[in-house]
Scaffold this motif. Structure first.
Motif, mmCIF file in Angstrom:
data_model
loop_
_atom_site.group_PDB
_atom_site.id
_atom_site.type_symbol
_atom_site.label_atom_id
_atom_site.label_comp_id
_atom_site.label_asym_id
_atom_site.label_seq_id
_atom_site.Cartn_x
_atom_site.Cartn_y
_atom_site.Cartn_z
ATOM 1 N N ASP A 177 -34.306 -39.250 40.214
ATOM 2 C CA ASP A 177 -35.227 -40.108 39.651
ATOM 3 C C ASP A 177 -34.893 -41.504 39.384
ATOM 4 O OD1 ASP A 177 -37.107 -38.109 40.156
ATOM 5 O OD2 ASP A 177 -37.397 -37.671 37.817
ATOM 6 N N LEU A 178 -33.545 -41.633 39.026
ATOM 7 C CA LEU A 178 -33.159 -43.045 38.640
ATOM 8 C C LEU A 178 -32.500 -43.484 39.844
ATOM 9 C CD1 LEU A 178 -31.457 -42.250 35.196
ATOM 10 C CD2 LEU A 178 -33.355 -43.836 35.722
ATOM 11 N N GLY A 179 -32.493 -42.971 41.142
ATOM 12 C CA GLY A 179 -31.967 -43.438 42.344
ATOM 13 C C GLY A 179 -30.421 -42.836 42.691
ATOM 14 N N HIS A 180 -29.859 -42.007 41.786
ATOM 15 C CA HIS A 180 -28.711 -41.558 42.252
ATOM 16 C C HIS A 180 -28.631 -40.501 43.451
ATOM 17 C CE1 HIS A 180 -26.761 -43.361 38.560
ATOM 18 N NE2 HIS A 180 -27.894 -43.203 38.027
ATOM 19 N N ARG A 181 -27.591 -40.519 43.972
ATOM 20 C CA ARG A 181 -27.280 -39.556 45.126
ATOM 21 C C ARG A 181 -26.010 -38.983 45.120
ATOM 22 N NH1 ARG A 181 -30.589 -38.845 49.559
ATOM 23 N NH2 ARG A 181 -28.567 -38.418 50.582
ATOM 24 N N ARG A 182 -24.969 -39.838 44.624
ATOM 25 C CA ARG A 182 -23.490 -39.320 44.552
ATOM 26 C C ARG A 182 -23.406 -38.895 43.228
ATOM 27 N NH1 ARG A 182 -22.256 -44.539 46.116
ATOM 28 N NH2 ARG A 182 -20.931 -44.707 44.790
ATOM 29 N N ILE A 183 -23.857 -37.532 42.954
ATOM 30 C CA ILE A 183 -23.798 -36.869 41.607
ATOM 31 C C ILE A 183 -22.629 -35.864 41.582
ATOM 32 C CG2 ILE A 183 -25.014 -35.754 39.801
ATOM 33 C CD1 ILE A 183 -27.615 -36.636 41.368
ATOM 34 N N ALA A 184 -21.670 -36.112 40.864
ATOM 35 C CA ALA A 184 -20.616 -34.935 40.723
ATOM 36 C C ALA A 184 -20.888 -34.116 39.328
ATOM 37 C CB ALA A 184 -19.262 -35.480 40.544
ATOM 38 N N HIS A 185 -20.091 -32.909 39.414
ATOM 39 C CA HIS A 185 -19.926 -32.021 38.275
ATOM 40 C C HIS A 185 -18.619 -31.721 37.906
ATOM 41 C CE1 HIS A 185 -20.988 -28.647 35.970
ATOM 42 N NE2 HIS A 185 -20.438 -27.903 36.699
ATOM 43 N N LEU A 186 -18.697 -31.801 36.506
ATOM 44 C CA LEU A 186 -17.124 -31.432 36.116
ATOM 45 C C LEU A 186 -17.216 -30.064 35.461
ATOM 46 C CD1 LEU A 186 -16.269 -34.812 34.077
ATOM 47 C CD2 LEU A 186 -15.792 -34.116 36.560
ATOM 48 N N GLN A 187 -16.463 -29.122 36.199
ATOM 49 C CA GLN A 187 -16.847 -27.794 35.850
ATOM 50 C C GLN A 187 -15.773 -27.256 34.698
ATOM 51 O OE1 GLN A 187 -16.400 -25.118 39.006
ATOM 52 N NE2 GLN A 187 -15.796 -23.372 37.866
ATOM 53 N N GLY A 188 -16.303 -26.614 33.601
ATOM 54 C CA GLY A 188 -15.299 -26.215 32.503
ATOM 55 C C GLY A 188 -14.812 -25.152 32.845
ATOM 56 N N GLY A 189 -13.804 -24.972 33.321
ATOM 57 C CA GLY A 189 -12.930 -23.645 33.436
ATOM 58 C C GLY A 189 -13.739 -22.662 34.512
ATOM 59 N N THR A 190 -13.283 -21.422 34.584
ATOM 60 C CA THR A 190 -13.619 -20.330 35.462
ATOM 61 C C THR A 190 -14.380 -19.269 34.973
ATOM 62 O OG1 THR A 190 -11.485 -19.486 35.220
ATOM 63 C CG2 THR A 190 -11.503 -21.030 37.056
ATOM 64 N N GLY A 191 -14.841 -19.373 33.660
ATOM 65 C CA GLY A 191 -15.590 -18.318 33.212
ATOM 66 C C GLY A 191 -16.847 -18.225 33.672
ATOM 67 N N LEU A 192 -17.816 -17.232 33.089
ATOM 68 C CA LEU A 192 -19.202 -17.024 33.813
ATOM 69 C C LEU A 192 -19.933 -17.837 33.472
ATOM 70 C CD1 LEU A 192 -19.324 -13.022 32.927
ATOM 71 C CD2 LEU A 192 -18.819 -14.119 34.933
ATOM 72 N N VAL A 193 -20.116 -18.825 32.261
ATOM 73 C CA VAL A 193 -20.806 -19.705 32.091
ATOM 74 C C VAL A 193 -20.511 -20.912 33.038
ATOM 75 C CG1 VAL A 193 -21.686 -21.252 30.197
ATOM 76 C CG2 VAL A 193 -21.181 -18.764 29.643
ATOM 77 N N ALA A 194 -19.195 -21.144 32.912
ATOM 78 C CA ALA A 194 -19.033 -22.328 33.919
ATOM 79 C C ALA A 194 -19.224 -22.186 35.396
ATOM 80 C CB ALA A 194 -17.432 -22.431 33.765
ATOM 81 N N VAL A 195 -19.184 -20.856 35.804
ATOM 82 C CA VAL A 195 -19.445 -20.806 37.012
ATOM 83 C C VAL A 195 -21.020 -20.422 37.418
ATOM 84 C CG1 VAL A 195 -19.792 -18.833 39.101
ATOM 85 C CG2 VAL A 195 -17.445 -19.324 37.613
ATOM 86 N N ALA A 196 -21.785 -20.359 36.390
ATOM 87 C CA ALA A 196 -23.321 -20.407 36.340
ATOM 88 C C ALA A 196 -23.716 -21.735 36.624
ATOM 89 C CB ALA A 196 -24.044 -19.564 35.085
ATOM 90 N N ARG A 197 -23.023 -22.629 35.719
ATOM 91 C CA ARG A 197 -23.622 -23.947 35.589
ATOM 92 C C ARG A 197 -23.091 -24.495 37.019
ATOM 93 N NH1 ARG A 197 -22.591 -25.556 29.217
ATOM 94 N NH2 ARG A 197 -24.187 -23.805 28.348
ATOM 95 N N ARG A 198 -21.962 -24.471 37.582
ATOM 96 C CA ARG A 198 -21.601 -24.928 38.670
ATOM 97 C C ARG A 198 -22.471 -24.589 39.940
ATOM 98 N NH1 ARG A 198 -17.076 -21.890 41.514
ATOM 99 N NH2 ARG A 198 -18.943 -20.539 41.776
ATOM 100 N N ASP A 199 -22.642 -23.122 39.808
ATOM 101 C CA ASP A 199 -23.911 -22.612 40.900
ATOM 102 C C ASP A 199 -25.126 -23.331 40.688
ATOM 103 O OD1 ASP A 199 -21.801 -21.214 41.805
ATOM 104 O OD2 ASP A 199 -22.629 -19.348 41.165
ATOM 105 N N ALA A 200 -25.528 -23.579 39.596
ATOM 106 C CA ALA A 200 -26.892 -24.403 39.209
ATOM 107 C C ALA A 200 -26.803 -25.550 39.660
ATOM 108 C CB ALA A 200 -27.290 -24.298 37.803
ATOM 109 N N TYR A 201 -25.646 -26.440 39.512
ATOM 110 C CA TYR A 201 -25.614 -27.573 40.084
ATOM 111 C C TYR A 201 -25.738 -27.562 41.720
ATOM 112 C CZ TYR A 201 -22.708 -31.570 41.888
ATOM 113 O OH TYR A 201 -22.007 -32.668 42.907
ATOM 114 N N ILE A 202 -24.971 -26.863 42.259
ATOM 115 C CA ILE A 202 -25.009 -26.889 43.729
ATOM 116 C C ILE A 202 -26.516 -26.545 44.269
ATOM 117 C CG2 ILE A 202 -24.221 -25.491 45.604
ATOM 118 C CD1 ILE A 202 -21.417 -24.913 44.146
#
Length: 338
Positions: A177-202
């Motif tokens: 909504d603010l006009g961003h397109r190049r949005i990155a994600h900093l993933q916090g490790g490889t645990g289940l929560v980190a993977v869930a948030r990474r997949d949610a971002y994708i």
């Protein structure tokens, strides 16, 4: 009466209190159990002496003597400020209901099995896990068990968590909504929560037609040092910086802000940043971080309620309790640079 003594060098016993109060050990036991049989004057005198001596009940003895469950074991790990806020909420919720907590920490050399072994010394009656985020907890089905923050398929495990999918979608939509397109994600490790948030971002990026802009930067873990390393890796890639970042949690987001600022990158003028948890870090002076809000004291209350319901044999209609988060917008997000 002298001021209350500091923490005693050895454990103060019922016999010590009885000796100083000039009464029997049996009478002291009655007062400490809040049972009938002591006069108001005796009760007041015994409680005053116990406070002066620094007496604390023996949790293990009380648990063994009781006919009902009274001790909750809590397993927690190295997971940033948010776990500390959850623990504070668990203490408050347990104390309100007359239960005790016994904590056992996970470290790099102390895994789930070893951490549980130390809890067994306290004869705990139920378990709350803040970590490690595993798909099959060792005590699943053996004791009433609640995991906080991730999903477990085991039918005997209760779950209290915030919807990672909804929270990350709110963050990505706010940036779009603010006009961003190049949005990155900093993933916090490889645990289940980190993977869930990474997949949610994708998923959120693809849903908004930004599949070609997906950029995941791995972190070794979940704390500020990991966030600093990830931010430096992002700067060292040599490619164009994203205009916005959604971080795994507030600690990583705050660390990224610091590293970018040191390199002359303005937040939010050049790069907008969003954290996850809305912990005390997000509210800190000089940070004022936009963050996906979890409510640790409410989550803690629900977890303790689930434990009490299970130990009492009460029906629990839905073992997977998912809370919908909100996005708290502060000064670290702004319009995409032209």
């Amino acid at each position: 009466m002298a001021d209350e003594q500091p923490w005693p060098r050895r454990r103060v016993t019922l016999a010590d209190v009885a000796k100083h109060a000039g009464v029997s050990t049996a009478l002291v036991s009655i007062v400490m159990r809040d049972a009938p049989g002591a006069s108001p004057a005796s009760r007041q005198r015994i409680l005053a002496v116990a406070k002066q001596l620094g007496y604390r009940p023996d949790v293990r003895a009380r648990s063994l003597a009781s006919l009902k469950a009274s001790v909750i074991g809590v397993l927690f790990g190295r997971a940033g400020r948010f776990h500390l806020e959850l623990i504070d909420g668990l203490y408050a919720a347990a104390e309100e209901r007359g239960w005790d907590l016994v904590l056992s920490a996970l470290t790099t050399s102390r895994d789930e099995k070893r951490a549980l072994a130390s809890l067994h010394d306290f004869r705990f009656d139920a378990l709350i896990m803040l970590g490690p985020p595993v798909a099959e907890p060792l005590l699943a089905g053996s004791v009433p068990l609640v995991v906080m923050g991730w999903h477990v398929d085991h039918p005997d495990v209760d779950i209290v968590r915030t919807s990672d999918e909804h929270g990350i979608a709110l963050a990505v939509q706010h940036l779009v909504d603010l006009g961003h397109r190049r949005i990155a994600h900093l993933q916090g490790g490889t645990g289940l929560v980190a993977v869930a948030r990474r997949d949610a971002y994708i998923h959120a990026m693809r849903d908004r037609g930004l599949g070609t802009e997906i950029r995941v930067v791995p972190c070794d873990g979940e704390d500020q040092l990991d966030g600093q390393r990830a931010a430096r890796a992002l700067l060292d890639e040599g490619s164009e910086l994203p205009t916005a970042i959604v971080a795994f949690n507030d600690d990583i987001a705050a660390a990224a802000m610091s590293v970018l600022g040191q390199q002359g990158v303005d937040v939010p003028g050049d790069v907008s940043i969003i954290g996850f948890d809305d912990s005390v870090v997000a509210h800190s002076p000089g940070i004022d971080l936009t963050s996906i809000q979890q409510i640790p004291h409410e989550m803690a209350r629900l977890a303790v309620d689930r434990i009490i319901a299970r130990t009492s044999g009460d029906a629990v209609p839905d073992r997977d309790l998912v809370l919908e988060p909100e996005l708290q917008i502060r000064s670290t997000t702004g319009p995409a640079p032209a």
